[in-house]
Enzyme design. Structure first.
Site, PDB file in Angstrom:
ATOM      1  N   CYS A 175       1.306  12.052   1.277  1.00 47.52           N
ATOM      2  CA  CYS A 175       0.043  12.731   1.585  1.00 47.52           C
ATOM      3  C   CYS A 175      -0.098  12.867   3.109  1.00 47.52           C
ATOM      4  O   CYS A 175       0.673  12.269   3.868  1.00 47.52           O
ATOM      5  CB  CYS A 175      -1.128  11.952   0.995  1.00 47.52           C
ATOM      6  N   GLU A 225      -4.606   0.897  -5.813  1.00 45.26           N
ATOM      7  CA  GLU A 225      -5.888   1.590  -5.883  1.00 45.26           C
ATOM      8  C   GLU A 225      -7.039   0.597  -5.824  1.00 45.26           C
ATOM      9  O   GLU A 225      -6.842  -0.622  -5.892  1.00 45.26           O
ATOM     10  CB  GLU A 225      -5.919   2.460  -7.138  1.00 45.26           C
ATOM     11  N   ASN A 226      -8.219   1.160  -5.721  1.00 43.83           N
ATOM     12  CA  ASN A 226      -9.405   0.316  -5.565  1.00 43.83           C
ATOM     13  C   ASN A 226     -10.577   0.981  -6.265  1.00 43.83           C
ATOM     14  O   ASN A 226     -10.678   2.216  -6.279  1.00 43.83           O
ATOM     15  CB  ASN A 226      -9.699   0.167  -4.062  1.00 43.83           C
ATOM     16  N   GLU A 282       3.842   4.322   0.301  1.00 44.03           N
ATOM     17  CA  GLU A 282       4.621   4.344   1.546  1.00 44.03           C
ATOM     18  C   GLU A 282       3.889   3.642   2.685  1.00 44.03           C
ATOM     19  O   GLU A 282       4.501   3.056   3.567  1.00 44.03           O
ATOM     20  CB  GLU A 282       5.058   5.759   1.945  1.00 44.03           C
ATOM     21  N   ASN A 293       1.687   1.891  -4.652  1.00 43.42           N
ATOM     22  CA  ASN A 293       0.296   2.261  -4.386  1.00 43.42           C
ATOM     23  C   ASN A 293      -0.628   1.200  -4.966  1.00 43.42           C
ATOM     24  O   ASN A 293      -0.346   0.587  -5.999  1.00 43.42           O
ATOM     25  CB  ASN A 293      -0.032   3.671  -4.896  1.00 43.42           C
TER      26      ASN A 293
HETATM   27  N1  THU Z   1       0.110   8.220  -3.824  1.00 47.26           N
HETATM   28  C1  THU Z   1       1.103   7.505  -3.211  1.00 47.26           C
HETATM   29  O1  THU Z   1       1.155   6.281  -3.326  1.00 47.26           O
HETATM   30  N2  THU Z   1       2.031   8.173  -2.479  1.00 47.26           N
HETATM   31  C2  THU Z   1       2.128   9.526  -2.377  1.00 47.26           C
HETATM   32  O2  THU Z   1       3.046  10.013  -1.736  1.00 47.26           O
HETATM   33  C3  THU Z   1       1.095  10.350  -3.022  1.00 47.26           C
HETATM   34  C4  THU Z   1      -0.036   9.644  -3.681  1.00 47.26           C
HETATM   35  C5  THU Z   1      -0.846   7.480  -4.682  1.00 47.26           C
HETATM   36  C6  THU Z   1      -2.213   7.266  -4.139  1.00 47.26           C
HETATM   37  C7  THU Z   1      -3.033   7.109  -5.395  1.00 47.26           C
HETATM   38  O3  THU Z   1      -2.967   5.764  -5.823  1.00 47.26           O
HETATM   39  C8  THU Z   1      -2.294   7.942  -6.442  1.00 47.26           C
HETATM   40  O4  THU Z   1      -1.005   8.194  -5.909  1.00 47.26           O
HETATM   41  C9  THU Z   1      -2.978   9.244  -6.775  1.00 47.26           C
HETATM   42  O5  THU Z   1      -3.337   9.949  -5.628  1.00 47.26           O
END
Ligand code: THU
Length: 295
Positions: free
Chosen positions: A250, A209-210, A220, A207
């Protein structure tokens, strides 16, 4: 770099992108830039005829290479002056030669090894490209060198295994290894993912983030964009590893992944190992996909 001519039936849609990646990898390894090579994918009958006419061999073989340069493997890198002479001043390209692959042999070998046809075509491309670069397998020593180069190339294009697909456990381990790369300064919820494509390649992601929170991308989806941008558009499985908690994909990711594998397996878990598995169809029932659009 490759011009691929295929009239044979059943040529996988993802194969040209994979074969191109393999050829690029061989040339990177050999230190040759601006390369051209011609690949013809034919059936057993056609390769049998070429074997008989060109080599006096009365049977089909999996692959034939006809190098246009007479050199020894590795010399492209060690003899740069010689390499420069091989470029066509008009096209600016170094034409390595011709490759002929039998799709029937490739299909049979893929079944024998238990991997995809695209993967076998990728391997045969690596083998043939190395021949065009001057490698051979006449002596045990030469064979070992060529095998080593093939393995490097296959690992470079994310096709590291001799046969078969990576197991769910192995996919999960690769997802887990991506936890270190997660960029999650806001949620501190680190996630790693690993996608298995139908051609056998695996693509990892984390993941990212920003500061503008909505611009965040999940692990994913990072893996999925890496796969599609490398020409792998059919997914068999995705493993998702959370650092502290297992996380199911998600809603946005479910929809995003669905495009490339409505039936794919989804393996989730936290650091330590996988804990649950489901199919994407179970996670996203009555889904909407490309087939629903008539255009
Ligand atoms: N996140 C994922 O990378 N994959 C998932 O299946 C669920 C959530 C990340 C997005 C964000 O950076 C952090 O988890 C919290 O939501």
């Amino acid at each position: 770099m490759l011009e691929i001519d295929c009239q044979a039936k059943g040529f996988p849609q993802d194969a040209p992108a994979l074969m191109e990646r393999v050829a690029e990898s061989v040339c990177r390894l050999e230190g040759i830039e601006d390369v051209g090579a011609y690949v013809r994918v034919v059936d057993d009958e056609a390769i049998h005829a070429i074997n008989a006419a060109e080599r006096g061999v009365d049977r089909p073989t999996d692959v034939l290479s006809f190098p246009s340069i007479d050199w020894r493997g590795g010399t492209a890198r060690s003899d740069r002056a010689r390499l420069r002479r091989e470029y066509d001043p008009e096209t600016g390209l170094c034409f390595l030669g011709d490759i002929i692959i039998s799709i029937d042999r490739a299909r049979e070998q893929a079944a024998e090894y238990g991997h995809s046809l695209a993967r076998e075509l990728g391997y045969l491309t690596a083998h043939a490209m190395l021949h065009l670069c001057g490698y051979d397998h006449m002596t045990d020593e030469d064979k070992a060198v060529m095998r080593d180069r093939e393995e490097k190339v296959m690992a470079d294009v994310n096709l590291p295994r001799e046969g078969g697909y990576l197991t769910d456990e192995e996919l999960f381990r690769r997802a887990e290894a991506m936890l270190d790369r997660a960029y999650a300064p806001y949620s501190h919820f680190r996630v790693g993912a690993c996608i298995l494509a139908e051609d056998g390649r695996v693509f990892t992601g984390c993941n990212i983030e920003n500061a503008s929170l909505g611009a965040t991308i999940c692990a994913e989806r990072t893996a999925a964009v890496k796969a599609v941008s490398e020409g792998a558009t059919k997914f068999l499985a995705v493993a998702i590893a959370g650092e502290k908690e297992a996380a199911w994909p998600c809603g946005i990711c479910r929809q995003f992944l669905r495009e490339f594998g409505p039936e794919m397996r989804v393996i989730v878990g936290k650091k330590g190992g996988p804990t649950s598995t489901a199919t994407l169809a179970e996670l996203l029932p009555h889904s909407f996909g490309p087939e629903d659009l008539s255009c």
